[in-house]
Design a protein around this motif. Structure first.
Motif, PDB file in Angstrom:
ATOM      1  N   GLN B 435       0.828  -1.412   0.085  1.00  0.00           N
ATOM      2  CA  GLN B 435       0.081   0.026   0.202  1.00  0.00           C
ATOM      3  C   GLN B 435       0.705   1.104  -0.117  1.00  0.00           C
ATOM      4  O   GLN B 435       0.375   2.345  -0.078  1.00  0.00           O
ATOM      5  N   TYR B 459      -6.024  -0.412 -12.368  1.00  0.00           N
ATOM      6  CA  TYR B 459      -4.860  -0.921 -11.968  1.00  0.00           C
ATOM      7  C   TYR B 459      -4.919  -0.336 -10.511  1.00  0.00           C
ATOM      8  O   TYR B 459      -5.046   0.650 -10.072  1.00  0.00           O
ATOM      9  N   SER B 460      -4.825  -1.255  -9.406  1.00  0.00           N
ATOM     10  CA  SER B 460      -5.054  -0.875  -8.224  1.00  0.00           C
ATOM     11  C   SER B 460      -4.405  -1.944  -7.270  1.00  0.00           C
ATOM     12  O   SER B 460      -5.056  -2.783  -6.400  1.00  0.00           O
ATOM     13  N   PRO B 462      -2.944  -1.588  -4.611  1.00  0.00           N
ATOM     14  CA  PRO B 462      -3.363  -1.494  -2.923  1.00  0.00           C
ATOM     15  C   PRO B 462      -4.671  -2.039  -2.460  1.00  0.00           C
ATOM     16  O   PRO B 462      -5.008  -2.561  -1.493  1.00  0.00           O
ATOM     17  N   ASP B 463      -5.471  -2.139  -3.556  1.00  0.00           N
ATOM     18  CA  ASP B 463      -6.920  -2.628  -3.394  1.00  0.00           C
ATOM     19  C   ASP B 463      -6.767  -4.238  -2.990  1.00  0.00           C
ATOM     20  O   ASP B 463      -7.659  -4.665  -2.231  1.00  0.00           O
ATOM     21  N   TYR B 464      -5.857  -4.829  -3.372  1.00  0.00           N
ATOM     22  CA  TYR B 464      -5.703  -6.148  -2.984  1.00  0.00           C
ATOM     23  C   TYR B 464      -5.343  -6.475  -1.694  1.00  0.00           C
ATOM     24  O   TYR B 464      -6.001  -7.578  -1.167  1.00  0.00           O
ATOM     25  N   GLN B 466      -6.970  -4.781   0.683  1.00  0.00           N
ATOM     26  CA  GLN B 466      -8.253  -4.700   1.232  1.00  0.00           C
ATOM     27  C   GLN B 466      -9.149  -5.750   0.837  1.00  0.00           C
ATOM     28  O   GLN B 466      -9.960  -6.318   1.820  1.00  0.00           O
ATOM     29  N   ASN B 467      -8.871  -6.288  -0.296  1.00  0.00           N
ATOM     30  CA  ASN B 467      -9.637  -7.799  -0.539  1.00  0.00           C
ATOM     31  C   ASN B 467      -9.297  -8.809   0.303  1.00  0.00           C
ATOM     32  O   ASN B 467     -10.102  -9.479   0.758  1.00  0.00           O
ATOM     33  N   ARG B 510      -8.393 -11.380 -10.177  1.00  0.00           N
ATOM     34  CA  ARG B 510      -9.439 -10.705 -10.793  1.00  0.00           C
ATOM     35  C   ARG B 510     -10.695 -11.550 -10.742  1.00  0.00           C
ATOM     36  O   ARG B 510     -10.703 -12.784 -10.528  1.00  0.00           O
ATOM     37  N   ASP B 525      -0.783  -7.356 -12.041  1.00  0.00           N
ATOM     38  CA  ASP B 525      -0.898  -5.819 -11.824  1.00  0.00           C
ATOM     39  C   ASP B 525       0.316  -5.371 -11.382  1.00  0.00           C
ATOM     40  O   ASP B 525       0.702  -4.246 -11.489  1.00  0.00           O
TER      41      ASP B 525
END
Lengths: 147, 674
Positions: B435, B459-460, B462-464, B466-467, B510, B525
């Protein structure tokens, strides 16, 4: 968005595709931060004349110590000491040698290499650090040979 | 002594003799290489077949360690490819058209044929296609993902391990032809990439791109008439693998692998009658070849960059590896002829570290386990597993690497990816590093570029995190749980649990509607900026997304696009500032994190045979070494292993070892209770 120095049909194709890009951020940083930044790479046209220096902006920071680490493929990380000698680093920031680089105004220049680099594997990575106000700030850039 | 015991002893004796015979035989394996004339013949045979078929092609030939020996492009051949997984997905590079050069695709296909193969197995890009999809076999509902799910994102152009071509016009370094070299698009699953053999020894690969599509075979239930593959068969005539080692003689989980759907009878021309080709067709590919024809390196010789350990030259650490392994392993070499990875101690983490005396013991024991492990993917039966083993510290820095002599080349990079992935994801600052805002803005320009090309791609990275926290728990990736790559892989599949097609995706993947082998999730990613940068470099497409008047990858303004730099992924360790995932994340099994007195100090990664065999070599190798060392080195305490995590009602796996794992004993459940 521009396509620099290309034939016409390629330009058009990419210009259309890139038209969807709403905004763009600066590509490379000029400062170091506690989270790390990516600085502009250096491309050597002649590794035999391997003069590499990097200037960064201090943004008001006063560096109490400056450090420099180099990585080649397959070689453990090497830290530079004040005499310009590289030696293995155990990855503990507390053990980084102070290079004693001093700023000129708000800019600080790190002297990385001034030697024949012909026998080195490229690319290499250079990580710059300084300590200011009790924090260790860092950033990195890559050195490549033209190909 | 009863009858069972006698038969058991006979089996053990036979197994021991088999091992001894194999080790003796491998140490005496003949060196082979492609000559310049061989390369010319392969090209001309392919060109003739393509001409007769009216399918102008791009043909690439590499040696076993990935040096590009020649690339030939016929007039009228597709200049670029359309990436197409067959799933109408438009994320990642799936669907990308008119951007990636055919030369890059052909080289990746040739490299794949060479890197996946050995004297015990001949695999093609069709084989790769079969084992990288979301079900194995593809389209087999409730079949778990392919055993090498994710291997396509290895050998990447940004890898800090894989070497780079040096243009002959420049002063060459002394080791310019040493491998393994990188693959421009990673490994390929597009049919038309085959290994090349001389005298039963793999000497390289050939890759053909004639149809303009860079994809994969989603249906293994039929027999394709694939032009790329037929032309590749013509090109490889006279350099085919021994019939007994081709993929179709090898089973995995009871399923027969595929080598090629084309047969010599499919050919429209007679290969050995191929006429001379127009020399103008030999093309330069920036970063890979200057347009000439090269002879290949002999694998095992110093010039190839992969050679046997020399105890007198390589130091007592590697000599100890050989002593413990019980045979002479191979290593990578660099410079005059020193180990590319000198054996070193690891960095300290929370006051604990691997010493320079402990590292060779772990490496040697892993190789010793391999030498008695029953191979999954090799012929003849009763062969032992051939693998590469990498040891890293908790920062992902390489402490040592060695391999059995005939292990497939791809495992050199992949074993290091696996070790780094396990170490990185087990760190308490993994979430913070993923992150970290500081390292992402610079490469976001490239992400914007790919967003522009493929608008659906978000493209994200940092979102992973949160996932993961929503799926596994709020402390995920910062709570000190120990993740093997098998566990990471469980979380990185488009179905969770793996293969259950009615379910949703794991948190590192994904969603299935957006997923394809060209867009896997966090793994892809993390490296997509590097891949796009590299494509722009090869084409010298000097983009100026920022509008500052100079190219985004041309900071010195000289008009030439810079290549992707040292190492993949924008991740840097908060503690050292170094890149802990410098050759990318890997998501198929074969690793264990290493602990010392309960603290994470590194990881071991293994690659080259079946994933259960790889897993066992890593797991038992570390276990056996820990017993021998008695210094506090161990597996992760059971309470913090990822198999303590139950997410969405399903327990993660930490390790999975094979049935009947050894060729010299009848032992079962080799990993249980360890």
């Amino acid at each position: 968005m521009r396509v620099v120095g290309l034939s016409g049909n390629i330009k058009i194709g990419f210009a259309i595709a890139m038209g969807l890009v709403a905004c763009a951020l600066p590509v490379y940083a000029q400062q170091l931060t506690v989270a790390g930044t990516q600085l502009a790479p250096v491309v050597l046209s002649s590794p035999a004349a391997g003069l590499i220096e990097k200037q960064i902006v201090m943004a008001g920071d006063v560096a109490q110590a400056t450090h420099l680490v180099v990585q080649f493929a397959g070689v453990p990380a090497l830290m530079r000491d004040r005499q310009g000698v590289y030696q293995p680093w155990d990855l503990d920031p507390a053990h980084l040698a102070d290079n004693g680089f001093t700023p000129s105004g708000d800019q600080l220049t790190f002297k990385v290499f001034n030697q024949d680099l012909s026998d080195k594997n490229f690319p290499m990575r250079v990580t710059l650090y300084y300590r200011a106000n009790g924090e260790l700030k860092f950033g990195y850039f890559d050195v490549m040979r033209v190909n | 002594m009863d009858k069972f015991s006698v038969s058991a002893i006979r089996a053990i004796t036979a197994g021991a003799l088999a091992i001894a015979a194999q080790l003796m035989g491998i140490s005496a394996a003949p060196a082979q290489n492609l000559s310049g004339l061989d390369v010319y013949r392969i090209i001309s045979q392919g060109v003739q077949e393509a001409s007769v078929r009216g399918r102008p092609a791009t043909i690439a030939v590499t040696d076993r360690v990935g040096n590009v020996l020649a690339v030939y492009q016929m007039p009228g051949a597709p200049v670029t490819v359309t990436v197409n997984s067959g799933r109408t997905v438009r994320t990642g590079i799936d669907g990308l058209a008119g951007v990636i050069p055919s030369t890059m695709a052909a080289i990746s296909k040739a490299v794949t044929g060479a890197y996946l193969s050995s004297s015990g197995n001949a695999f093609s890009t069709r084989t790769a296609s079969q084992i990288v999809q979301r079900n194995f076999n593809p389209l087999e509902v409730l079949g778990a993902g392919g055993p090498l799910f994710g291997v396509q994102f290895s050998q990447l152009p940004c890898s800090d391990l894989n070497r780079r071509f040096v243009n002959a016009a420049l002063p060459p370094p002394p080791d310019q032809f040493r491998g393994p070299k990188r693959a421009p698009l990673g490994l390929s699953a597009d049919t038309g990439g085959l290994p090349l053999y001389i005298g039963g020894v793999v000497v390289g690969g050939v890759g053909v791109l004639a149809d303009g599509v860079y994809g994969l075979d989603t249906d293994v239930s039929n027999i394709d008439a694939d032009e790329d593959e037929i032309i590749a068969i013509a090109a490889s005539t006279g350099y085919a693998p021994p019939a007994d080692i081709v993929a179709s003689r090898i089973t995995v989980d009871g399923k027969t692998l595929r080598f090629t759907d084309a047969r010599p009878a499919s050919l429209a021309a007679t290969p050995h009658l191929a006429p001379a080709v127009n020399p103008a067709g030999f093309v330069a590919v920036t970063g890979y070849t200057d347009g000439g024809i090269l002879a290949g390196q002999s694998y095992g010789a110093t010039g190839s960059g992969v050679r046997a350990i020399n105890p007198a030259m390589d130091g007592p650490g590697y000599a100890n590896v050989a002593n413990i392994a019980g045979f002479t392993p191979f290593i990578l070499s660099s410079g005059p002829d020193a180990p590319l990875f000198p054996l070193v101690a690891g960095a300290s983490n929370e006051g604990q570290s691997l010493t320079a005396a402990e590292v060779p013991v772990i490496l040697g024991h892993a190789l010793r386990v391999a030498s008695s492990a029953r191979a999954q993917i090799r012929r003849p039966l009763q062969s032992f597993a051939q693998v590469t083993v990498s040891i890293v510290d908790a920062e992902g820095q390489v402490l040592a690497q060695a391999r059995t002599p005939d292990a497939p080349i791809f495992g050199i990079d992949v074993s290091l990816q696996k070790a780094r992935s396990a170490a990185f994801m087990s760190r308490r600052d993994a979430a913070a590093n993923l992150q970290s805002p500081g390292v992402f803005p610079a490469i976001r320009v490239v992400a914007n570029a790919i967003n522009g090309l493929i608008p659906q791609h978000a493209y994200s990275v940092p979102d992973y995190v949160q996932n993961m926290r929503a799926f596994v728990g709020p402390g995920a990736l910062s709570d000190g749980m120990a993740y093997s790559v098998r566990a990471i892989g469980n979380l990185a599949r488009p179905y969770y649990p793996d293969g259950v097609n009615v379910n949703g995706n794991g948190p590192l993947s994904r969603p299935v509607a957006d997923w394809s082998p060209f867009s896997t999730g966090l793994q892809f990613d993390l490296v997509v900026p590097n891949i796009i940068n590299h494509v722009l470099f090869v084409r010298n497409l000097n983009l100026d997304v920022t509008g500052d008047g100079r190219g985004d990858f041309d900071p010195d303004g000289n008009g030439a696009v810079n290549d992707t730099g040292f190492g993949c992924t924008p991740v840097v360790s908060n503690s050292s500032g170094l890149n802990p995932l410098a050759n990318g994340l890997q998501i198929f099994a074969g690793s264990s994190p290493i602990y010392k007195n309960g603290v994470l100090v590194g990881a071991i990664g293994v690659s080259g045979d079946g994933i259960d065999q790889d897993d066992m070599v890593a797991f038992l190798g570390l276990h056996n070494a820990a017993i021998g060392l008695g210094t506090g080195v161990s597996h992760a305490p059971a309470a913090i292993r990822a198999d303590q995590i139950v997410a969405a009602g399903v327990r993660l796996r930490y390790v999975s070892c094979p049935f009947s794992p050894f060729i010299n004993s009848n032992e079962q459940r080799a990993c249980e209770g360890k």
